[in-house]
Motif scaffolding. Sequence first.
Motif, mmCIF file in Angstrom:
data_model
loop_
_atom_site.group_PDB
_atom_site.id
_atom_site.type_symbol
_atom_site.label_atom_id
_atom_site.label_comp_id
_atom_site.label_asym_id
_atom_site.label_seq_id
_atom_site.Cartn_x
_atom_site.Cartn_y
_atom_site.Cartn_z
ATOM 1 N N GLN A 133 -130.080 8.046 47.258
ATOM 2 C CA GLN A 133 -129.460 7.723 48.543
ATOM 3 C C GLN A 133 -130.478 7.363 49.621
ATOM 4 O OE1 GLN A 133 -126.403 7.319 47.126
ATOM 5 N NE2 GLN A 133 -125.559 8.042 49.066
ATOM 6 N N ARG A 142 -131.279 3.310 47.756
ATOM 7 C CA ARG A 142 -130.237 2.607 48.518
ATOM 8 C C ARG A 142 -130.563 2.475 49.995
ATOM 9 N NH1 ARG A 142 -125.309 1.723 46.804
ATOM 10 N NH2 ARG A 142 -125.454 0.241 48.522
ATOM 11 N N GLY A 161 -124.415 13.358 48.040
ATOM 12 C CA GLY A 161 -124.405 11.933 48.316
ATOM 13 C C GLY A 161 -123.182 11.481 49.097
#
Length: 287
Positions: free
Chosen positions: A276, A280, A125
């Motif tokens: 990720q 997000r 990440g």
Amino acid sequence: MERREDRVHSGTHRFRDRRELGTSVQIHDKDYKEPPPAPLFEAAELSCWSFYRAAIAEFTATFLFEYITILTVIEVAKSPTKCSSVGVQGIAWAFGGMIFTLVYCTSGISGGHINPAVTFGLFLGRKLSLTRAIFYMVMQCGGAICGAGVVKWFQGQREFELRGGGANVVSDGYSKVDGFGAEIIGTFVLVYTVFSATDAKLSARDSHVPILAPLPIGFAVFLVHLATIPVTGTGINPARSLGTAIIYDRKQAWDEHWIFWAGPFTGAAIAAAYHQILIRAIPCKQS
């Protein structure tokens, strides 16, 4: 004297940073600071004391984690009946409680990983460099080996080996595929919780969910142990599994040891990608 109407009027304009609701806020005007991605290699870290201090914190935390948890496992195995010990629930609380405590203590120093799978997921990440990730993993494994060694010293070699040394193996009635799958899912739960609990959005002004990051992380470890102790003894932490495998040193533990590295690393990679890339992901601009 200020009139009531003036106070009301000034009150409506007191907070000039008001912003409208919607995904456009997330695109144009964030109210939280997103940390920049960590570089792949960062040679400058090697000359900083904080780098080695963080690695020492990881070693110490993993040592304490291994010592307390494996000692609990051995004591439960020694008990003649389930009612005379803390049982599976107690083992799960030992693992979850130690993670909660140690993450709280070390998060400000090293991030409180205490687990190579967590470190691997955070590396994917872009939360830390490869240099730091490798050094953390080495120190975590070293701490776990020392912790398991101290447990064997306290218990004595005969008692330690008689009780299985707390080593992770696939239980009777389950296949290696079952164990591999359980480790993937269990580690996914843990690493996804780590990403969510440490998300920069949690410090946003508009967030109304106060959270103490070590609490959900420790609770995730507790729940995963409740579910998977009957299957694999619950690894989800390659350092924990390596420490007991080396100190116990029996054929079955080594034959199935790959499960407790491949499973957690796979689960961590899936969790990192899920959080990720999907969770997000930046919303699309609307014209």
